[in-house]
Design a protein around this motif. Structure first.
Motif, PDB file in Angstrom:
ATOM      1  N   VAL A 168     -29.442  18.550 -36.079  1.00  0.00           N
ATOM      2  CA  VAL A 168     -29.312  17.218 -36.664  1.00  0.00           C
ATOM      3  C   VAL A 168     -29.622  16.213 -35.559  1.00  0.00           C
ATOM      4  CG1 VAL A 168     -27.749  15.577 -37.775  1.00  0.00           C
ATOM      5  CG2 VAL A 168     -27.582  18.019 -38.301  1.00  0.00           C
ATOM      6  N   THR A 169     -30.530  15.282 -35.868  1.00  0.00           N
ATOM      7  CA  THR A 169     -30.926  14.278 -34.877  1.00  0.00           C
ATOM      8  C   THR A 169     -30.554  12.891 -35.378  1.00  0.00           C
ATOM      9  OG1 THR A 169     -32.767  15.684 -34.191  1.00  0.00           O
ATOM     10  CG2 THR A 169     -32.819  13.381 -33.478  1.00  0.00           C
ATOM     11  N   LEU A 170     -29.875  12.175 -34.522  1.00  0.00           N
ATOM     12  CA  LEU A 170     -29.496  10.789 -34.779  1.00  0.00           C
ATOM     13  C   LEU A 170     -30.501   9.916 -34.025  1.00  0.00           C
ATOM     14  CD1 LEU A 170     -27.338   8.904 -35.989  1.00  0.00           C
ATOM     15  CD2 LEU A 170     -25.996   9.271 -33.922  1.00  0.00           C
ATOM     16  N   HIS A 171     -31.273   9.128 -34.764  1.00  0.00           N
ATOM     17  CA  HIS A 171     -32.275   8.235 -34.166  1.00  0.00           C
ATOM     18  C   HIS A 171     -31.709   6.820 -34.165  1.00  0.00           C
ATOM     19  CE1 HIS A 171     -35.415  11.334 -34.653  1.00  0.00           C
ATOM     20  NE2 HIS A 171     -34.777  11.616 -35.773  1.00  0.00           N
ATOM     21  N   VAL A 172     -31.608   6.219 -32.984  1.00  0.00           N
ATOM     22  CA  VAL A 172     -31.090   4.860 -32.879  1.00  0.00           C
ATOM     23  C   VAL A 172     -32.116   4.041 -32.099  1.00  0.00           C
ATOM     24  CG1 VAL A 172     -29.156   3.402 -32.172  1.00  0.00           C
ATOM     25  CG2 VAL A 172     -28.739   5.791 -32.777  1.00  0.00           C
ATOM     26  N   ASP A 173     -32.669   3.022 -32.768  1.00  0.00           N
ATOM     27  CA  ASP A 173     -33.626   2.116 -32.141  1.00  0.00           C
ATOM     28  C   ASP A 173     -33.013   0.726 -32.141  1.00  0.00           C
ATOM     29  OD1 ASP A 173     -35.616   4.152 -32.089  1.00  0.00           O
ATOM     30  OD2 ASP A 173     -36.098   3.712 -34.176  1.00  0.00           O
ATOM     31  N   GLY A 174     -33.212   0.007 -31.054  1.00  0.00           N
ATOM     32  CA  GLY A 174     -32.659  -1.342 -30.990  1.00  0.00           C
ATOM     33  C   GLY A 174     -33.494  -2.259 -30.141  1.00  0.00           C
ATOM     34  N   LYS A 175     -33.332  -3.545 -30.434  1.00  0.00           N
ATOM     35  CA  LYS A 175     -34.065  -4.565 -29.695  1.00  0.00           C
ATOM     36  C   LYS A 175     -33.207  -5.826 -29.642  1.00  0.00           C
ATOM     37  CE  LYS A 175     -38.441  -5.097 -30.653  1.00  0.00           C
ATOM     38  NZ  LYS A 175     -39.704  -5.472 -31.306  1.00  0.00           N
ATOM     39  N   ALA A 176     -33.175  -6.471 -28.476  1.00  0.00           N
ATOM     40  CA  ALA A 176     -32.490  -7.754 -28.316  1.00  0.00           C
ATOM     41  C   ALA A 176     -33.547  -8.796 -27.964  1.00  0.00           C
ATOM     42  CB  ALA A 176     -31.440  -7.680 -27.209  1.00  0.00           C
ATOM     43  N   GLU A 177     -33.548  -9.896 -28.721  1.00  0.00           N
ATOM     44  CA  GLU A 177     -34.511 -10.961 -28.503  1.00  0.00           C
ATOM     45  C   GLU A 177     -33.798 -12.294 -28.377  1.00  0.00           C
ATOM     46  OE1 GLU A 177     -38.527 -10.062 -30.748  1.00  0.00           O
ATOM     47  OE2 GLU A 177     -36.820  -9.847 -32.122  1.00  0.00           O
ATOM     48  N   SER A 178     -34.375 -13.160 -27.557  1.00  0.00           N
ATOM     49  CA  SER A 178     -33.860 -14.511 -27.405  1.00  0.00           C
ATOM     50  C   SER A 178     -35.045 -15.435 -27.166  1.00  0.00           C
ATOM     51  CB  SER A 178     -32.879 -14.581 -26.226  1.00  0.00           C
ATOM     52  OG  SER A 178     -32.343 -15.871 -26.111  1.00  0.00           O
ATOM     53  N   SER A 179     -35.094 -16.523 -27.893  1.00  0.00           N
ATOM     54  CA  SER A 179     -36.179 -17.511 -27.774  1.00  0.00           C
ATOM     55  C   SER A 179     -37.551 -16.851 -27.921  1.00  0.00           C
ATOM     56  CB  SER A 179     -36.091 -18.250 -26.443  1.00  0.00           C
ATOM     57  OG  SER A 179     -34.820 -18.864 -26.299  1.00  0.00           O
ATOM     58  N   GLY A 180     -37.659 -15.885 -28.818  1.00  0.00           N
ATOM     59  CA  GLY A 180     -38.933 -15.238 -29.079  1.00  0.00           C
ATOM     60  C   GLY A 180     -39.363 -14.212 -28.051  1.00  0.00           C
ATOM     61  N   LYS A 181     -38.525 -13.958 -27.047  1.00  0.00           N
ATOM     62  CA  LYS A 181     -38.855 -12.964 -26.024  1.00  0.00           C
ATOM     63  C   LYS A 181     -37.924 -11.766 -26.135  1.00  0.00           C
ATOM     64  CE  LYS A 181     -40.979 -15.602 -22.361  1.00  0.00           C
ATOM     65  NZ  LYS A 181     -40.975 -15.917 -20.949  1.00  0.00           N
ATOM     66  N   VAL A 182     -38.497 -10.588 -25.885  1.00  0.00           N
ATOM     67  CA  VAL A 182     -37.692  -9.365 -25.890  1.00  0.00           C
ATOM     68  C   VAL A 182     -36.899  -9.304 -24.582  1.00  0.00           C
ATOM     69  CG1 VAL A 182     -37.759  -6.846 -25.886  1.00  0.00           C
ATOM     70  CG2 VAL A 182     -39.313  -8.134 -27.372  1.00  0.00           C
ATOM     71  N   LEU A 183     -35.582  -9.201 -24.718  1.00  0.00           N
ATOM     72  CA  LEU A 183     -34.743  -9.020 -23.537  1.00  0.00           C
ATOM     73  C   LEU A 183     -34.722  -7.542 -23.153  1.00  0.00           C
ATOM     74  CD1 LEU A 183     -31.708 -11.311 -24.454  1.00  0.00           C
ATOM     75  CD2 LEU A 183     -33.665 -11.848 -22.998  1.00  0.00           C
ATOM     76  N   PHE A 184     -34.465  -6.694 -24.145  1.00  0.00           N
ATOM     77  CA  PHE A 184     -34.519  -5.254 -23.913  1.00  0.00           C
ATOM     78  C   PHE A 184     -34.740  -4.557 -25.244  1.00  0.00           C
ATOM     79  CE2 PHE A 184     -29.946  -6.095 -24.502  1.00  0.00           C
ATOM     80  CZ  PHE A 184     -29.624  -5.179 -25.505  1.00  0.00           C
ATOM     81  N   SER A 185     -35.221  -3.328 -25.144  1.00  0.00           N
ATOM     82  CA  SER A 185     -35.339  -2.484 -26.335  1.00  0.00           C
ATOM     83  C   SER A 185     -35.038  -1.052 -25.921  1.00  0.00           C
ATOM     84  CB  SER A 185     -36.730  -2.593 -26.965  1.00  0.00           C
ATOM     85  OG  SER A 185     -37.711  -2.089 -26.098  1.00  0.00           O
TER      86      SER A 185
END
Length: 161
Positions: free
Chosen positions: A64-81
């Motif tokens: 069983v695989t748990l896939h977790v994708d995430g992205k943090a954005e501020s003012s139209g710029k990616v902070l982290f993913s």
């Protein structure tokens, strides 16, 4: 144990054992560092996607695989993913066939989630940000959504065009 035809023995208790758990894939990106590490004027918008997949790898054993994708954005710029695939191998015995799919797709990811959550929190912290603590996931609700989506897709395919 089974009675020879794959059915559970009478009176044998259901069993769910974790045989292994591991990171299959982990990616963390901090594309705008060091600028992204400065104090932000506003809270970033954080988008998280969670999916579950399963493969029957042997009799009574499932990966069983748990896939977790995430992205943090501020003012139209990616902070982290980040992108994490965290998996476990489970042995499931003495469970009626009609209960097997929900057990694999709900209980197994529920057991994996705390470990995936910790990996993500550590990765985000190591990327220079405060740790991202994911909220608990309603795996029953996620399972129902996926089943409804599959039923709708099957119904759409069954309709003659």
């Amino acid at each position: 144990m089974t009675n020879g035809n794959g059915a559970p023995q009478e009176g044998a208790p259901p069993q769910l054992n974790v045989l292994a758990q591991y990171t299959k894939d982990l990616s963390f990106e901090n594309p705008n560092a060091p600028g992204s590490l400065q104090q932000q004027q506003q809270q970033p918008a954080i988008n998280i996607q969670i999916n579950v997949s399963a493969n029957n790898i042997a009799q009574n054993e499932f990966e069983v695989t748990l896939h977790v994708d995430g992205k943090a954005e501020s003012s139209g710029k990616v902070l982290f993913s980040f992108d994490l695939a965290y998996a476990g191998v489970f042995r499931i015995v003495n469970v009626p066939q009609e209960n097997l799919h929900p057990l694999v797709m709900i209980e197994c990811p529920r057991l994996l989630f705390p470990f995936a959550r910790e990996i993500i929190a550590t990765s985000v912290r190591d990327g220079g940000f405060p740790p991202l603590m994911l909220d608990p996931v309603d795996f029953v609700g996620l399972y129902r959504q996926n089943m409804e989506r599959q039923q709708a897709a099957a119904a759409a395919q069954a309709k003659p065009s």
